[in-house]
Write an enzyme that holds these catalytic residues in place. Structure first.
Site, PDB file in Angstrom:
ATOM      1  N   LYS A 132      -3.292  10.798  22.796  1.00  0.00           N
ATOM      2  CA  LYS A 132      -2.658  12.019  22.292  1.00  0.00           C
ATOM      3  C   LYS A 132      -1.972  12.786  23.423  1.00  0.00           C
ATOM      4  O   LYS A 132      -0.938  13.424  23.200  1.00  0.00           O
ATOM      5  CB  LYS A 132      -3.691  12.886  21.586  1.00  0.00           C
ATOM      6  CG  LYS A 132      -4.264  12.277  20.307  1.00  0.00           C
ATOM      7  CD  LYS A 132      -3.221  12.196  19.190  1.00  0.00           C
ATOM      8  CE  LYS A 132      -2.577  10.885  18.999  1.00  0.00           C
ATOM      9  NZ  LYS A 132      -1.601  10.876  17.868  1.00  0.00           N
TER      10      LYS A 132
ATOM     11  N   ASN B 234       4.640   9.888  13.225  1.00  0.00           N
ATOM     12  CA  ASN B 234       3.485  10.449  12.529  1.00  0.00           C
ATOM     13  C   ASN B 234       2.270   9.522  12.518  1.00  0.00           C
ATOM     14  O   ASN B 234       1.135   9.985  12.497  1.00  0.00           O
ATOM     15  CB  ASN B 234       3.902  10.763  11.083  1.00  0.00           C
ATOM     16  CG  ASN B 234       2.723  11.049  10.177  1.00  0.00           C
ATOM     17  OD1 ASN B 234       2.192  12.149  10.143  1.00  0.00           O
ATOM     18  ND2 ASN B 234       2.296  10.036   9.421  1.00  0.00           N
TER      19      ASN B 234
ATOM     20  N   ASP C 242       4.447  -2.467  12.106  1.00  0.00           N
ATOM     21  CA  ASP C 242       3.066  -2.474  12.600  1.00  0.00           C
ATOM     22  C   ASP C 242       3.116  -2.046  14.060  1.00  0.00           C
ATOM     23  O   ASP C 242       3.537  -2.813  14.935  1.00  0.00           O
ATOM     24  CB  ASP C 242       2.457  -3.860  12.460  1.00  0.00           C
ATOM     25  CG  ASP C 242       0.988  -3.907  12.914  1.00  0.00           C
ATOM     26  OD1 ASP C 242       0.492  -2.884  13.438  1.00  0.00           O
ATOM     27  OD2 ASP C 242       0.353  -4.963  12.742  1.00  0.00           O
TER      28      ASP C 242
ATOM     29  N   TYR D 296      -8.908   8.253  22.548  1.00  0.00           N
ATOM     30  CA  TYR D 296      -8.074   9.039  21.644  1.00  0.00           C
ATOM     31  C   TYR D 296      -7.373  10.152  22.418  1.00  0.00           C
ATOM     32  O   TYR D 296      -6.155  10.365  22.260  1.00  0.00           O
ATOM     33  CB  TYR D 296      -8.932   9.630  20.527  1.00  0.00           C
ATOM     34  CG  TYR D 296      -8.151  10.451  19.517  1.00  0.00           C
ATOM     35  CD1 TYR D 296      -7.211   9.850  18.688  1.00  0.00           C
ATOM     36  CD2 TYR D 296      -8.367  11.822  19.384  1.00  0.00           C
ATOM     37  CE1 TYR D 296      -6.497  10.590  17.751  1.00  0.00           C
ATOM     38  CE2 TYR D 296      -7.664  12.569  18.451  1.00  0.00           C
ATOM     39  CZ  TYR D 296      -6.727  11.945  17.641  1.00  0.00           C
ATOM     40  OH  TYR D 296      -6.024  12.686  16.723  1.00  0.00           O
TER      41      TYR D 296
ATOM     42  N   LYS E 266       0.833  -1.203   0.000  1.00  0.00           N
ATOM     43  CA  LYS E 266       0.000   0.000   0.000  1.00  0.00           C
ATOM     44  C   LYS E 266       0.866   1.251   0.000  1.00  0.00           C
ATOM     45  O   LYS E 266       0.604   2.203  -0.740  1.00  0.00           O
ATOM     46  CB  LYS E 266      -0.915   0.012   1.226  1.00  0.00           C
ATOM     47  CG  LYS E 266      -1.746   1.278   1.361  1.00  0.00           C
ATOM     48  CD  LYS E 266      -2.529   1.299   2.668  1.00  0.00           C
ATOM     49  CE  LYS E 266      -3.247   2.632   2.851  1.00  0.00           C
ATOM     50  NZ  LYS E 266      -3.958   2.701   4.162  1.00  0.00           N
TER      51      LYS E 266
ATOM     52  N   SER F 275       0.805  14.803  17.926  1.00  0.00           N
ATOM     53  CA  SER F 275      -0.274  14.685  18.900  1.00  0.00           C
ATOM     54  C   SER F 275      -1.530  15.274  18.259  1.00  0.00           C
ATOM     55  O   SER F 275      -1.751  15.130  17.055  1.00  0.00           O
ATOM     56  CB  SER F 275       0.094  15.401  20.198  1.00  0.00           C
ATOM     57  OG  SER F 275      -0.958  15.318  21.145  1.00  0.00           O
TER      58      SER F 275
END
Length: 317
Positions: free
Chosen positions: A188, A110, A83, A184, A58, A157
């Site tokens: 972060k 990232n 991964d 989430y 990909k 973040s």
């Protein structure tokens, strides 16, 4: 460097006139969106970039523009499998990098996932905390000797860190009802705290670390979101008095990353949270989206998260 650029600045504007020949970067998540644009911008200015990706096929198909930019800009581009949701894969990737012996000037964490359904990584960690934080925590610490003196770690973040502090007693939601946005937010916040503690531990050799908010960008990071989930988020922000979201283009979203990685001063960004190509202030209070929450930059909290993370991955650094 603060004040030279803003929320509308693009990667090409930030890097205008910057020669990155001889500089080496490692970027996770170079399969789409911000990762691809970050790599493209850097190699276009002569940098050598290694993209660490979960799906090599990909990523190869998605990075034609990166290879074209490298060919015209004098840079180099390669891929390696990673991964982040599997500690075995993380260790394998780190071992290959260490075995190669090639040094990096900047590591850019990232890759990430957002608001996923409840689930676990291959090692039994809650998906978002395990992928966004623990995978990067293990990778970066294992390859820390490869970061050149004077190098940098840049963690992506999000303003989502303002949703929740980390929960060091229940990181995997074993005793807490799962909420995808709370999870989430925790992950972060962990990205910021990791940068704070990594910066403290490595600045003696000139290695600095920071975290940043790229902005609201329409990428496949939101692939797990249903329309109702997005509507609930927007409604909740409005009820909290937050201003409407202003979306950035992908080149605008990646601009803060390349600014922090290659343009900003070491003393300016070390241990900081950045946004819109500058260091963001601490802004506590309801109805605020900009800036860092104080808990995300708390040094004691950062140290405590480091200890918990070591226990979870089973390694000391």
């Amino acid at each position: 460097m603060t004040g030279m650029f803003n929320a509308q600045s693009t990667t090409d504007e930030v890097l205008e006139g910057v020669d990155l020949s001889g500089k080496r970067f490692l970027i996770t998540g170079v399969s789409s969106g911000l990762g691809v644009e970050t790599a493209r911008a850097l190699v276009a200015h002569g940098a050598s970039v290694t993209g660490a990706v979960r799906d090599l096929a990909k990523a190869h198909a998605a990075t034609d523009e990166v290879r074209e930019a490298a060919a015209s800009g004098g840079g180099q581009f390669s891929l390696i499998e990673l991964d982040l949701a599997s500690l075995s894969s993380v260790r394998s990737c780190a071992d290959k990098l260490v075995h190669s012996g090639a040094k990096f000037d900047v590591v850019i964490a990232n890759a990430g996932v957002m608001a996923t359904p409840f689930g676990y990584t291959a090692d039994g960690f809650e998906t978002q905390f395990g992928t966004n934080h623990l995978g990067h925590f293990l990778l970066v610490n294992r390859i820390a000797p490869l970061i050149n003196d004077g190098g940098r770690l840049v963690n992506l973040s999000s303003a989502g860190h303002r949703i929740s502090d980390v929960d060091l007693e229940d990181p995997d939601f074993e005793h807490t009802p799962y909420d995808p946005w709370i999870a989430y937010g925790r992950s972060k916040t962990a990205n910021v705290l990791f940068a704070v503690e990594f910066d403290r531990r490595h600045q003696h050799r000139g290695v600095r670390a920071c975290a940043l908010m790229p902005g609201a960008i329409a990428t496949n990071l939101g692939r797990h979101l249903t329309e109702s989930a997005i509507e609930d988020l927007i409604r909740g922000m409005k009820e909290a008095g937050a201003p409407d979201l202003v979306y950035k283009t992908i080149p605008q979203g990646a601009a803060t990353t390349v600014w922090a990685a290659a343009v900003a001063g070491d003393q300016e960004i070390g241990g900081k949270y950045c946004e819109d190509c500058g260091v963001a202030p601490v802004t506590d209070g309801e109805g605020i989206r900009y800036g860092a929450k104080a808990y995300a930059l708390d040094s004691d909290r950062a140290s405590a998260l480091w200890d918990v993370s070591e226990e979870m991955v089973g390694e000391r650094f």
